[in-house]
Design a protein around this motif. Structure first.
Motif, short mmCIF file in Angstrom:
data_model
loop_
_atom_site.label_atom_id
_atom_site.label_comp_id
_atom_site.label_asym_id
_atom_site.label_seq_id
_atom_site.Cartn_x
_atom_site.Cartn_y
_atom_site.Cartn_z
N THR A 233 0.81 -1.22 0.00
CA THR A 233 0.00 0.00 0.00
C THR A 233 0.84 1.27 0.00
OG1 THR A 233 -0.17 -0.09 2.41
CG2 THR A 233 -1.94 -1.13 1.13
N GLY A 234 2.13 1.11 0.23
CA GLY A 234 3.00 2.28 0.21
C GLY A 234 4.40 1.95 0.66
N ILE A 235 5.30 2.84 0.36
CA ILE A 235 6.69 2.74 0.83
C ILE A 235 7.07 4.09 1.39
CG2 ILE A 235 9.10 2.33 0.19
CD1 ILE A 235 8.07 0.60 -2.13
N HIS A 236 7.58 4.08 2.61
CA HIS A 236 8.03 5.31 3.24
C HIS A 236 9.55 5.28 3.33
CE1 HIS A 236 8.18 8.79 5.80
NE2 HIS A 236 8.95 8.13 6.64
N LEU A 237 10.18 6.31 2.81
CA LEU A 237 11.63 6.46 2.87
C LEU A 237 11.96 7.49 3.93
CD1 LEU A 237 12.36 6.65 -0.96
CD2 LEU A 237 12.71 4.67 0.54
N GLU A 238 12.81 7.12 4.86
CA GLU A 238 13.28 8.06 5.88
C GLU A 238 14.78 8.21 5.69
OE1 GLU A 238 13.71 8.54 10.71
OE2 GLU A 238 12.45 6.96 9.90
N LEU A 239 15.21 9.42 5.35
CA LEU A 239 16.61 9.71 5.07
C LEU A 239 17.18 10.63 6.13
CD1 LEU A 239 19.14 9.82 3.20
CD2 LEU A 239 18.01 11.70 2.00
N ILE A 240 18.31 10.24 6.68
CA ILE A 240 19.06 11.09 7.59
C ILE A 240 20.44 11.27 6.96
CG2 ILE A 240 20.05 11.34 9.89
CD1 ILE A 240 17.72 9.52 10.87
N GLY A 241 20.79 12.52 6.73
CA GLY A 241 22.06 12.79 6.08
C GLY A 241 22.95 13.70 6.89
N ARG A 242 24.23 13.43 6.81
CA ARG A 242 25.24 14.35 7.32
C ARG A 242 25.98 14.86 6.09
NH1 ARG A 242 27.16 10.24 10.87
NH2 ARG A 242 29.22 10.61 10.00
N VAL A 243 25.67 16.09 5.71
CA VAL A 243 26.21 16.68 4.49
C VAL A 243 26.72 18.08 4.82
CG1 VAL A 243 25.77 17.26 2.07
CG2 VAL A 243 24.45 15.42 3.17
N PRO A 244 28.04 18.26 4.82
CA PRO A 244 28.60 19.58 5.12
C PRO A 244 28.16 20.63 4.10
CG PRO A 244 30.31 17.89 5.18
CD PRO A 244 29.08 17.25 4.60
N ALA A 245 27.90 21.83 4.60
CA ALA A 245 27.68 23.04 3.80
C ALA A 245 26.40 23.04 2.98
CB ALA A 245 28.88 23.30 2.88
N ILE A 246 25.42 22.18 3.30
CA ILE A 246 24.15 22.21 2.57
C ILE A 246 23.07 22.69 3.53
CG2 ILE A 246 23.44 19.83 3.06
CD1 ILE A 246 22.45 19.67 0.14
N ASP A 247 22.09 23.43 3.00
CA ASP A 247 20.97 23.83 3.87
C ASP A 247 19.83 22.83 3.70
OD1 ASP A 247 19.22 24.64 1.70
OD2 ASP A 247 20.27 26.56 1.63
N ALA A 248 18.91 22.88 4.64
CA ALA A 248 17.81 21.91 4.68
C ALA A 248 16.96 21.94 3.42
CB ALA A 248 16.95 22.13 5.91
N ALA A 249 16.69 23.13 2.89
CA ALA A 249 15.84 23.24 1.70
C ALA A 249 16.50 22.57 0.49
CB ALA A 249 15.54 24.71 1.40
N LYS A 250 17.78 22.78 0.30
CA LYS A 250 18.48 22.16 -0.84
C LYS A 250 18.55 20.64 -0.65
CE LYS A 250 20.74 22.57 -4.72
NZ LYS A 250 20.05 23.02 -5.94
N PHE A 251 18.78 20.19 0.58
CA PHE A 251 18.82 18.76 0.86
C PHE A 251 17.47 18.13 0.54
CE2 PHE A 251 18.65 15.14 3.92
CZ PHE A 251 19.70 14.39 3.39
N GLN A 252 16.37 18.77 0.97
CA GLN A 252 15.02 18.27 0.67
C GLN A 252 14.78 18.22 -0.84
OE1 GLN A 252 12.35 17.27 2.54
NE2 GLN A 252 13.58 17.31 4.40
N GLU A 253 15.19 19.25 -1.54
CA GLU A 253 15.00 19.32 -3.00
C GLU A 253 15.74 18.17 -3.70
OE1 GLU A 253 16.99 21.90 -6.57
OE2 GLU A 253 16.41 23.02 -4.77
N LEU A 254 17.00 17.96 -3.33
CA LEU A 254 17.78 16.91 -3.98
C LEU A 254 17.27 15.52 -3.61
CD1 LEU A 254 21.35 18.48 -3.71
CD2 LEU A 254 19.80 18.47 -5.68
N ALA A 255 16.85 15.34 -2.36
CA ALA A 255 16.30 14.05 -1.94
C ALA A 255 14.99 13.75 -2.68
CB ALA A 255 16.08 14.02 -0.44
N ALA A 256 14.14 14.75 -2.85
CA ALA A 256 12.89 14.55 -3.58
C ALA A 256 13.15 14.16 -5.03
CB ALA A 256 12.04 15.82 -3.51
N GLY A 257 14.13 14.80 -5.64
CA GLY A 257 14.48 14.43 -7.01
C GLY A 257 15.03 13.02 -7.10
#
Length: 143
Positions: A97-121
């Motif tokens: 019925t669905g798949i939920h992806l939970e991502l936790i990243g440690r990425v230097p010098a990235i802001d949350a909005a850019k991380f969300q954008e790249l993860a969504a893509g």
């Protein structure tokens, strides 16, 4: 490029048992059964197709995220994804019925909005995400 896996099943759906093997040999006659798939709440009775789907999706999505980060000038110290495949039993039987992806990243010098954008893509573009909407073909024959 093609990748293969093999399933062998013996017996009835409820009492029978099977074995899963992969081309790479990572799984070699790995046992699975009705109990492992639908009864064992803790998941310790053996593997099952949904667990393997979750592992495939987590691996594909995480690698796709890494590529997206690199393409945008970032390198992750760590990306950790948990994929949860939800199933429900309906009138037609069991369904994913669905798949939920939970991502936790440690990425230097990235802001949350850019991380969300790249993860969504990456979620939209990883081959396993796209595979869940492709036609499935079948050749069935008796030995």
């Amino acid at each position: 490029m093609k990748r293969t896996s093999t399933a062998v099943w013996r017996g009835t759906g409820m009492e029978g048992s099977g074995a899963l093997s992969t081309q790479s040999g990572v799984l070699a006659d790995q046992a699975y059964s009705f109990n492992a798939r639908f009864v064992s709440e803790d998941g310790r009775a053996g593997t099952n197709p949904e667990e393997l789907l979750a592992a495939s999706h987590a691996g594909c999505f995480t690698m796709a995220t890494s590529f997206a980060l690199n393409k945008n000038g970032f390198t992750a110290d760590e990306l950790r994804t948990t994929a949860t495949v939800a199933m429900a039993k309906g009138d037609a039987g069991w369904s994913v019925t669905g798949i939920h992806l939970e991502l936790i990243g440690r990425v230097p010098a990235i802001d949350a909005a850019k991380f969300q954008e790249l993860a969504a893509g990456a979620k939209a573009g990883c081959p396993i995400s796209r595979a869940l909407a492709v036609p499935i073909t079948l050749d069935a024959k008796l030995a």
